[in-house]
Design a protein around this motif. Sequence first.
Motif, short mmCIF file in Angstrom:
data_model
loop_
_atom_site.label_atom_id
_atom_site.label_comp_id
_atom_site.label_asym_id
_atom_site.label_seq_id
_atom_site.Cartn_x
_atom_site.Cartn_y
_atom_site.Cartn_z
N TRP A 128 -0.01 2.16 6.81
CA TRP A 128 -0.78 0.91 6.87
C TRP A 128 -0.10 -0.13 7.74
CZ3 TRP A 128 0.66 -3.98 5.45
CH2 TRP A 128 1.83 -4.10 4.69
N SER A 170 0.84 -1.19 0.00
CA SER A 170 0.00 0.00 0.00
C SER A 170 0.87 1.23 0.00
CB SER A 170 -0.90 0.00 1.24
OG SER A 170 -1.61 1.21 1.29
N ARG A 181 -0.26 3.94 1.22
CA ARG A 181 -0.66 4.68 2.42
C ARG A 181 0.43 4.41 3.46
NH1 ARG A 181 -4.46 3.20 6.01
NH2 ARG A 181 -4.81 1.31 4.82
N ALA A 192 -4.34 -6.50 8.21
CA ALA A 192 -3.77 -6.35 6.88
C ALA A 192 -3.17 -7.64 6.34
CB ALA A 192 -2.68 -5.28 6.92
#
Lengths: 903, 123
Positions: free
Chosen positions: A303, A298, A300, A311
């Motif tokens: 995360w 990811s 982001r 996750a």
Amino acid sequence: MSVGARAAAGVARAWYRILLRVHPSGRRGYGPQMAATFDTLLETTSKRGMLSVAVLAMKETTGLILNRHSARKTRRARRLDALGQDLRFVVRSLAAAPAFTLLVVTTLALGMGANGALFVVIDRIFFRPPPGVQNVDTLTRVYRRFPRRPFDPPGSDFGVSQWVSYPGFRDIEAALRPAARLVAYAQYAPRIPVGRGESPEMTHALWVSAGYFSLLGASAPALGRYLTDEECRVETPTNTAVISYDAWQRRFGSSPSVIGAQIELNRAVYTIVGVAARGFSGIDTDAVNYWMPLGSFSTRPSWYQERDGSAVRTIARSESMTPDQIASVADAAYHAGVAPREAKTTLVAGPLLEARGPTPFSNELKISTRLAGVALTVLLIACANVTNLLIARSIRRRHEISIRLALGISRSRLTGLFLLESLVLSLTAAAASFVVAQWGAAAIRQTLMPDITWATAMIDYRLAVFAFVIAALTTLAIGLPVGLRSGRTGLTLSLKSGSRDGGVHRSRVSSALLVTQVALSIVLLIGAAAFIRSLLTAEATRTGYETDRLLLVSLRFDDGGFRQQETAALLHQLQEPVSGRPGVDGVALSGWRPLSGYASNSLFRPDGAAIPSMGELQPSFLYISPGFFRTSGIPIQRGRDFSAGDTATGQRVMAVNRSMAQAIWPGDEAIGQCLRIGKATNDCVSVVSVVEDTNRDGLIDKAGGRAPMYFMPLSQGRGEFGTATVAIVRSVNPRSTRLLADALETDVRGLLPRDVYATVTPMRDTFANQLRPWVLGATLFGAFGLLAVTVASIGTYSLTSYSVSHRTREMAIRTALGAAPPTLVRLIVRQGLTPVVIGIAAGIVLALLSSQLITSLLYQTSPADPRVLAAACVTMGIVAVAGCVIPAWRAARIDPIVALKAE
Amino acid sequence: MAKETDDADPDDFLPLSPQQFEILLALSDQDLHGYGIILDVSDRTSGKLRLGTGALYTAIARLVTLGLIRETDQRDETDARRRFYALTKLGRRTLAAEAARMEELLTKARQKGVRPAPSKARA
């Protein structure tokens, strides 16, 4: 080489290898050479066709079983000579009755093939380790077990998930070291797009942590390298990828220049650094084609820092720790670090094969386990049928048997002769069943798990072993009754009476077998009928929407992004041109797809008093455009529709459904009331109309179509769900909805920018997932039920026609004495149907007793439903009558003079 | 596996079974693998003695244990699983001894006036 010869050779090879394990020389290390020699023999023989292969295989396997090592005429050798003679005799006599042999082999092959097909599926799900993974027993999956959440399916007090947060994984990993190693892997969705375009290839891909390949024991990469530990660090994302051997062949034509090539996965570009070992495809049922470093999962940044996320999935390998020890260490480490809301969660361990882990069975798994029972039942029916045919045949051969007995054949050898005949028949059927199994397994797999690419071939030695075991059991099942009966044949009686009285009384065993067949078939038919009934009931469910008229239009951006405002703007633009199109009777917009889940919020009365939560029946909301109710076919009971006058700055308004009005203002008029939504201090929203109730969850509604709901205009929309994401199109004619969908998709494409794609789906299609369990059950149970009925009808037919053919004399006398053909037909049909009727009755009892096995899979019906029972009985009845009438009609036409003279 | 020794007495192994005899005979002029032995025996007996793999390898195992034949280091290029077998010295002497024993039997039979049947000789 013919296909038949190749198939026969394959089976022979598999059996030979099994037998090698019991042969003394095979066990003493000569096995590989023996196999090599046998393979060469097979190869030279298979040019001469399937029969030669079969003869060779028979000789060689019997040779192995009996271990023909001495030419001195020991007792064993003499017995072997006798066996050789018997074998020749059996093969000759079966070849002399090709129709009989074909019927028996086909019946058995269908029964065995059904089991083979299910074996392939069940073996794959429950027993077979994934290919290319070493020492599967020391691998452990770690699961989180938590108290059931309101939206979890009922049936268990606990929910189970393999997903943990990345920091959670790190904590567990550190605690387990060095006794156990742990790796993590993440995925966005079961399948992600490769490349771009309107319909890109969807594939299974994983982002993995350091040590994934070495932990699983993958062999050296076919090309390039695996991911390095450095690449897999989450703090420093690297966009590299390892691709599967299969993807390398398929997508890159096995080109060596694939290393360094770039590939776009889930809209991010990765550089390929290696091709995984041939056959290695991860540890899931669905084969993995791409592996990327976990860091690139990811963009982001946070995360991998979120402690309450979920996750990654994890897998541990340890030679010294038991799964339970791993679980308890992991549990302690996990709880030391996570947020308190995870306090009720416990970590538990499960084996590598997910189906054997703590996750409750999916409907697919449930259905496949039930089907295994169904397949076994089909085989039982087939065996009962074949036994009947063999008994009939042995009675026909009474004379011959008596002569053999008179000439001094031992009764044990006679029994052996019949067993040998059964063995030849079931082995031949087992070979044929491979074709059935292969075809059947592919069909079942396609039906049950269409989205999964299975990693390994479907036909292999495990199926051969299974087929062999089934063939051995079948041999005993069909051979013993006949063999034992024949061993008892009275010598003088049958010689004296000849064939004339051979079949006057129908054997009790035969009738019992027919009763069994019919009873088991009825059970399967009832199962199939119950599933079909469920499917029909579910499909006919009313949702409150005019489902058959509605089309849903949603948009996708080429880069996969989700752009709320742009989507809403484009949909608003589409509204006018689409509604002007012929065949369209209105277009409305809504915040998300109706009947596909819901959102709810806390509600307060105007004075700020909270309305107590109603749990699963907490009123849910949907933002809609004016005209939504008319387009969807939801009647407005009282009040007005939303209009352009309901502006963003104007008085906030809402429509409530009947159940909501009753739940919140029982006995009072809802229109004119107002509610504060979300917070007690928010603006009060006035109720302007009351509409009819609809389903909330889809075709099958947990709330039974009575969930309280409220609707608000998109023009006053706020928050995540306050903008249009889907357009609802009403078709003029429900019958042309599907045609309109195709036409609209083309039209809409012209109205959209080039990088935006529209999907137009009939609303009915969005229920496919909900209907799936019953579609599956109806299809698969139906197919097996049909198979069972076919076999049972062959049974009725052959038994009746056999018994008729042996009553020629009796029929002739009856005709001579003046019996009219219809009387004879009635007589025979009545006698033929007696066991069928008993069988149907027994089958119903059996079905009712075993009904709880499938009740949980049915919808608003049960095997005891009279309509279900009636459907099954009528089907069986028709088939049975058809099976009796043909031979009866033949018997009635016997010419008495010809028949009596023939004696 | 027994060591190749010269001090063993070939007579200890007599009489050989027809299979054992045929296998030793097949290996007398060349080293062969299992399939080769099957072909050789089948050719020499015009197809009358057709060794199955079960019987063949039971006999081979026994002969190896007795030290009459041994596995060679030769490997087949087409199929690595194949092993070649060769006669040991003891095996060769045993084969000769068995042939001599048969000859003696035949001589004795002839002395008694037994003649092989003219039409159908058994292999």
